[in-house]
Design an enzyme around this catalytic site. Structure first.
Site, PDB file in Angstrom:
ATOM      1  N   PRO A   4      33.933 -14.723 -21.228  1.00  0.00           N
ATOM      2  CG  PRO A   4      34.271 -15.444 -19.362  1.00  0.00           C
ATOM      3  CD  PRO A   4      34.047 -16.119 -20.568  1.00  0.00           C
TER       4      PRO A   4
ATOM      5  CG  ASP B 264      28.025  -8.717 -28.478  1.00  0.00           C
ATOM      6  OD1 ASP B 264      27.370  -8.717 -29.470  1.00  0.00           O
ATOM      7  OD2 ASP B 264      27.734  -9.847 -28.200  1.00  0.00           O
TER       8      ASP B 264
ATOM      9  CE  LYS C  12      21.813  -7.592 -29.397  1.00  0.00           C
ATOM     10  NZ  LYS C  12      21.308  -8.964 -29.592  1.00  0.00           N
TER      11      LYS C  12
ATOM     12  CG  ASP D  29      27.709 -20.993 -25.597  1.00  0.00           C
ATOM     13  OD1 ASP D  29      28.787 -22.378 -26.125  1.00  0.00           O
ATOM     14  OD2 ASP D  29      26.547 -21.120 -26.582  1.00  0.00           O
TER      15      ASP D  29
ATOM     16  CB  ILE E 265      24.134 -19.510 -23.070  1.00  0.00           C
ATOM     17  CG1 ILE E 265      24.802 -20.837 -23.233  1.00  0.00           C
ATOM     18  CG2 ILE E 265      23.310 -19.292 -21.484  1.00  0.00           C
ATOM     19  CD1 ILE E 265      23.307 -21.691 -22.769  1.00  0.00           C
TER      20      ILE E 265
ATOM     21  CG  MET F   4      21.168 -10.191 -18.533  1.00  0.00           C
ATOM     22  SD  MET F   4      20.195 -10.130 -20.188  1.00  0.00           S
ATOM     23  CE  MET F   4      20.465 -12.185 -20.371  1.00  0.00           C
TER      24      MET F   4
END
Lengths: 287, 287
Positions: free
Chosen positions: A19, A42, A64, A100, A103, A184
């Site tokens: 995270p 990312d 991203k 992850d 997910i 989100m």
């Protein structure tokens, strides 16, 4: 080391970076990064994590944002092509993803693409944001005493920036008997709260928001399903990083713990002991 | 080092050990184990993990099996007392739990107890079995192409060894639009399947079982909601370790990947490249 004119495809590891807190990487994730020739990562992956990659290896930001539903910058198709091209050069490729890979991470699509091209592929799980936020905010996702034996992980918005297709009635009906975590969801927070209330969820269902979970910038906001939209406005919350919404009885756990800890409520006569072990508890990633 | 006659309470860390594979420990979990004076650990924690604890520290097995709903051996209350007694000796205590402390792990109860006794407490998240099994079996828990944007984590049996209180109708109605993962569900597998079918779940919903996920003994079984009970009997599955049930469209992902990889279905003319990077992919915990 990549082999020029390689006859064999290099392996690709889809690695969950967790995270945000670099200490929440798994040992396997560290090993894969240390052995990588190419890392496609990312945005929002911390510098401490990227510094594990050998200096000789190539770091490519594929732009991203963690937990973002939009594809920013390089699109998913380009990520696929970059993985394949580097595998074909015989490189050991790490595709480093927030949280992850499986997910809300598009790991499945990447695995399909690689498999269809016969690229040897491995998936390394990561601590997903819901678990990271729960631990760092001390909010259990299941708890017998709170009658929550069921966890939902869902997205708060669909591709089209509308509420996702879910059974909102069920979510509303069970709001006080489970923990729902929306990834989100901040942009549609008002709609989420309104929809749940319309379907009968109690307005006093505890709700919390966690921004930039597990990072030094972590912030949390505690309210209820009924009051959260207003609280967010008051506090100007969520400007800095990805926000997770936790809904359910245990979302009030921090206040509950505070009341347990308060000596005034406990009729204890002995003095409250000093807090020990700050170093043990507050460690940072060893250099 | 514990201090005899300590004036301060030693800190307790509730640490998730992950699903079994020692390489899926987080860096923080490793650091807490390396700094511990006392470790209270569940059963089924691998020897490689316990070997990270200094020789001078005390290891105490508190005898609960990972993912077991029963308390075996020492009961929860005794675990609480052991944590407190060692904290009062000024020790750095690690309570090492399978998976993640906050997903079916009683971490919440332990945190409440410690907080009520003013013990400084930290929670270190772990890879929960659902994520570990998903990664090692290559089964995405969310996938746009399979229309699954929603994950349920639930238990397959309640304390009384009956089906837990859940909205089975909703689970059944959405069986093909989400992924449900049942922890500890093998003993009630027949009832779970029957109940879901009674409520209208399609019998051909893909289902898989994973035993001892991420350990060298990992086994998986792939069938459907309709056929799984019979398959389990045929294969005598689940005798060795904890079993996870994954229900939803992506539970057929391994077969789907195989069909993608099969050259006969792809009309590829070039030869299938050899699999490279076995060492990269199959690494074990460095000594």
């Amino acid at each position: 080391m990549c082999e020029s004119g390689a006859l064999r495809l290099g392996p690709v590891a889809l690695v969950g970076a967790g995270p945000g807190d670099p200490e929440l990487l798994t040992l396997r994730a560290v090993r894969r990064l240390e052995a990588a020739d190419v890392v496609l990562h990312d945005s929002l992956i911390p510098e401490e994590v990227l510094s594990l990659v050998p200096k000789t290896a190539k770091l490519i930001s594929v732009g991203k944002r963690c937990g973002d539903v939009k594809d920013r910058g390089i699109q998913q198709k380009e990520i696929h092509e970059l993985m394949l091209a580097n595998s074909r050069r015989g490189c050991r490729v790490v595709r480093l993803k927030c949280g992850d890979p499986f997910i809300f991470g598009r790991g499945g699509e990447e695995l399909e693409f690689l498999t269809a091209h016969q690229v040897p592929c491995e998936v390394v799980p990561g601590i997903t944001s819901a678990l990271g936020a729960a631990a760092s905010c001390q909010v259990p996702l299941t708890h017998r005493g709170f009658n929550t034996n069921h966890v939902h992980l869902c997205v708060g918005q669909s591709k089209a920036k509308t509420l996702p297709d879910m059974d909102w009635k069920e979510l509303a009906n069970r709001a006080m008997q489970q923990t729902a975590v929306f990834y989100m969801g901040l942009k549609l927070l008002n709609q989420i709260c309104a929809t749940l209330k319309e379907h009968g969820a109690p307005a006093d269902t505890p709700m919390m928001l966690v921004e930039s979970a597990t990072s030094p910038q972590q912030q949390s906001l505690h309210a209820t399903l009924g009051t959260m939209p207003e609280e967010v406005l008051k506090q100007d919350f969520g400007a800095g990083g990805p926000v997770l919404i936790i809904l359910g009885p245990t979302a009030c756990f921090p206040a509950h713990l505070e009341s347990l800890a308060s000596p005034s409520k406990k009729r204890r006569t002995e003095p409250s002991p000093a807090v020990a072990g700050a170093q043990f508890l507050g460690g940072e990633l060893a250099a």
